[in-house]
Design an enzyme around this catalytic site. Structure first.
Site, short mmCIF file in Angstrom:
data_model
loop_
_atom_site.label_atom_id
_atom_site.label_comp_id
_atom_site.label_asym_id
_atom_site.label_seq_id
_atom_site.Cartn_x
_atom_site.Cartn_y
_atom_site.Cartn_z
N LYS A 164 0.71 -1.18 0.11
CA LYS A 164 0.02 -0.03 -0.06
C LYS A 164 0.82 1.33 0.19
O LYS A 164 0.73 2.19 -0.80
CB LYS A 164 -1.02 0.01 1.41
N ASN A 165 1.73 1.34 0.76
CA ASN A 165 2.56 2.75 0.98
C ASN A 165 3.68 2.81 -0.12
O ASN A 165 3.97 3.98 -0.24
CB ASN A 165 2.95 2.66 2.43
N ARG A 208 -3.82 10.56 4.06
CA ARG A 208 -2.69 11.02 4.37
C ARG A 208 -1.67 11.21 3.01
O ARG A 208 -0.94 12.12 2.83
CB ARG A 208 -1.77 10.09 5.46
N CYS A 245 -5.37 8.34 9.11
CA CYS A 245 -5.31 7.90 10.37
C CYS A 245 -4.56 9.14 11.33
O CYS A 245 -3.40 9.61 11.03
CB CYS A 245 -4.37 6.76 10.64
N ARG A 304 0.44 15.28 13.05
CA ARG A 304 1.09 14.62 11.98
C ARG A 304 1.84 15.82 11.03
O ARG A 304 1.01 15.99 10.04
CB ARG A 304 0.18 13.62 11.13
N ASP A 317 3.72 0.33 12.24
CA ASP A 317 2.61 -0.25 11.36
C ASP A 317 2.37 -1.60 11.54
O ASP A 317 1.17 -2.14 11.24
CB ASP A 317 2.82 0.19 9.67
N ARG A 321 -9.18 0.17 3.94
CA ARG A 321 -8.12 1.01 3.32
C ARG A 321 -6.91 0.52 3.07
O ARG A 321 -6.09 0.69 2.22
CB ARG A 321 -8.02 2.09 4.42
C1 EPZ Z 1 4.08 6.74 6.59
O1 EPZ Z 1 3.50 7.94 7.14
C2 EPZ Z 1 3.12 5.57 6.25
N1 EPZ Z 1 1.96 6.06 5.61
C3 EPZ Z 1 2.60 5.28 7.93
O2 EPZ Z 1 1.95 4.39 7.73
C4 EPZ Z 1 3.62 4.95 8.85
O3 EPZ Z 1 3.08 4.77 10.16
C5 EPZ Z 1 4.90 5.95 8.96
O4 EPZ Z 1 5.13 6.36 7.44
C6 EPZ Z 1 6.12 5.59 9.86
O5 EPZ Z 1 6.33 4.31 9.10
C7 EPZ Z 1 2.01 6.10 4.33
O6 EPZ Z 1 3.15 5.73 3.92
C8 EPZ Z 1 1.10 6.89 3.49
P1 EPZ Z 1 6.62 9.82 8.88
P2 EPZ Z 1 4.12 9.22 7.10
O7 EPZ Z 1 6.76 11.14 8.15
O8 EPZ Z 1 5.04 9.33 5.91
C9 EPZ Z 1 7.34 13.07 12.28
C10 EPZ Z 1 -0.41 2.87 7.94
O9 EPZ Z 1 -0.76 2.06 8.80
N2 EPZ Z 1 7.44 14.13 11.30
O10 EPZ Z 1 7.80 8.92 8.81
O11 EPZ Z 1 3.30 10.38 7.28
C11 EPZ Z 1 5.97 12.45 12.52
O12 EPZ Z 1 5.31 13.04 13.30
C12 EPZ Z 1 0.39 4.20 7.72
O13 EPZ Z 1 0.10 2.36 6.77
C13 EPZ Z 1 7.67 15.39 11.46
O14 EPZ Z 1 8.10 15.62 12.44
O15 EPZ Z 1 5.23 9.15 8.55
C14 EPZ Z 1 6.30 11.23 13.02
O16 EPZ Z 1 6.76 11.09 14.40
C15 EPZ Z 1 -0.08 4.82 9.09
N3 EPZ Z 1 7.68 16.13 10.47
C16 EPZ Z 1 7.56 10.71 12.31
O17 EPZ Z 1 8.24 11.92 11.88
C17 EPZ Z 1 7.33 15.88 9.07
O18 EPZ Z 1 7.16 16.80 8.21
C18 EPZ Z 1 7.59 9.62 11.21
O19 EPZ Z 1 6.52 10.20 10.19
C19 EPZ Z 1 6.71 14.59 8.78
C20 EPZ Z 1 7.04 13.71 9.92
#
Ligand code: EPZ
Length: 421
Positions: free
Chosen positions: A22-23, A93, A117, A122, A305, A397
């Site tokens: 998916k991702n 997202r 989610c 976020r 995840d 989803r």
């Molecule tokens: C991706 O979300 C995935 N979603 C999420 O999967 C997954 O939980 C996550 O990566 C972590 O592996 C998709 O790929 C669509 P991040 P993403 O940016 O990209 C902080 C699922 O269940 N952060 O790696 O949004 C953030 O708050 C979903 O399939 C910042 O501070 O996650 C978090 O603490 C849910 N500033 C950490 O980084 C930013 O600009 C990791 O977030 C961006 C993120």
């Protein structure tokens, strides 16, 4: 109202096939906006999030052809707008990938702040940092992110926190930019490598994906081609945990075993037998589960995840386990639902303390998000009696046809429509 009805207590036996990731799909589909030609994408999971992102591309003017359930062709040559539809974009997202892709293609993009989610705050500050480094101005106005650049120029971007989304979005924006972009402290998840491989197959020059320094040498254009998405690490992991929870003997096929290393080591610590093959993993559970501690981390650490799913499994292990969530601020909202089934879990800050070994009993519960929904299915498979999971739309989803696929390995699970009246 739609529900999933699970009768638990039955071991699982047989083979189950993992679908495409998916991702990876939700980034690769927007990446097709950068391609001048037809992209054929195979192994696309037929799930709601993919449906929404395809709807957005269609709205933008791309020609999307469904070749079969899991193969699509995208021709973006007719796309002429850089404004994503607000309602659709605010629903998920991954719509943030339209920012990088539209900015890369048109030098401007307008996309609603992403939904999806909710695990606490976020932010997208790191995405914005990357776009600005490449020369864009970025404003957030009336719930929309508006990015503009006369001309994108390669730059070095250090990510203050490892972020999957920011890494992918900067890759998207930099692919057609002038010169070299370097992403330092990049995320290393398998879907990042998959996005880079897709773009490289279309003519991009991206090196280092899968390490923490990614170099993108901008190219003038990308041409069409064919690409197959990698198997879904999280779906495979969910099936492996289901087999461990329900007991039995399940071969999870279409897996890249290296992606599963952190989960395999935890399952083995719990006493689950694992056999690895080239592209499959067999999970056998015949003895009681042992407790263990887990901490989520960016790849190659234990994936956030799979955190709700492993918590559900640990409720079955006799003794105390601790699961610490180190990626998201607030990813334990589902714990109350597991408690309805009889789980003994307390959450202190970023850690869930699980006193395992209670017999779980079926009850009505509600999926609060995608992986929380998967955790409820896991607990339901191991519970006595009937569990009714409300709002399975969250599960849809990310998991294609979950009830059909689990039924084939011996689960008693069906979709039941209950009238509200
Ligand atoms: C991706 O979300 C995935 N979603 C999420 O999967 C997954 O939980 C996550 O990566 C972590 O592996 C998709 O790929 C669509 P991040 P993403 O940016 O990209 C902080 C699922 O269940 N952060 O790696 O949004 C953030 O708050 C979903 O399939 C910042 O501070 O996650 C978090 O603490 C849910 N500033 C950490 O980084 C930013 O600009 C990791 O977030 C961006 C993120």
């Amino acid at each position: 109202m739609e529900t999933l009805r699970v009768i638990g207590g039955k071991p699982l036996h047989g083979e189950i096939q993992t679908n495409g990731a998916k991702n990876a799909a939700v980034a690769i589909i927007p990446a097709a906006l950068l391609v001048n030609g037809i992209c054929r994408i195979e192994n696309v999971p037929d799930i709601r999030d993919v449906g929404v992102i395809l709807e957005m591309l269609t709205y933008l003017g791309a020609k999307v052809t469904k070749v079969d359930n899991n193969t699509i062709e995208i021709d973006s040559s007719c796309v002429s707008t850089y404004k994503a539809p607000y309602d659709l974009a605010s629903r998920m997202r991954a719509s943030y990938y339209l920012l990088g892709a539209l900015l890369g293609r048109f030098g401007q993009a307008e996309v609603a702040l992403p939904g999806g989610c909710n695990f606490g705050e976020r932010p997208i500050d790191l995405h914005v940092k990357g776009f600005k480094a490449l020369g864009a101005t970025v404003d957030i106005i009336r719930g929309q992110v508006e990015a503009r650049a006369g001309h994108l120029k390669g730059a070095t971007v250090y990510l203050d926190k490892v972020s999957v989304g920011a890494t992918m979005n900067i890759i998207l924006a930099a692919t057609l930019a002038e010169g070299r972009t370097v992403i330092e402290n990049a995320a290393k998840e398998p879907h990042i490598v998959d996005l880079a491989n897709f773009l490289n197959a279309m003519g991009a020059r991206i090196r280092g994906a899968g390490t923490d320094v990614i170099r993108i040498d901008g190219v003038k254009s990308l041409g069409g081609g064919s690409y197959a998405i990698i198997p879904d690490q999280i779906e495979a992991g969910t099936f492996m945990i289901m087999a461990a929870a329900a007991g039995g003997d399940v071969l999870v096929k279409n897996i890249i075993p290296k992606h599963m290393a952190s989960l395999v080591s935890k399952l083995e610590e719990m006493g689950v037998e694992i056999e690895e093959y080239d592209d499959a993993i067999r999970v056998v559970r015949t003895s009681p589960l042992k407790p263990c501690d887990v901490r989520t981390m960016p790849y190659p650490g234990f994936p956030t995840d799979l955190q709700p799913q492993i918590v559900a499994l640990l409720t079955l292990a006799e003794g105390t386990s601790m699961v610490t969530e180190d990626v998201w601020d607030n990813r334990f909202q589902y714990v109350g639902e597991l408690k309805r089934l009889g789980a003994d879990i307390s959450v202190q800050g970023k850690t869930a303390i699980i006193e395992g070994g209670n017999t779980l009993h079926g009850a009505p519960v509600r999926a609060t998000d995608l992986r929380a929904g998967a955790a409820l299915v896991i607990a339901a498979l191991a519970s006595d009696g009937v569990t009714v999971i409300n709002d399975p739309i969250y599960i849809d989803r990310g998991y294609e046809n979950i009830e059909l696929r689990l039924s084939k390995i011996g689960a008693t699970i069906e979709r039941v429509y209950i009238s509200n009246g």
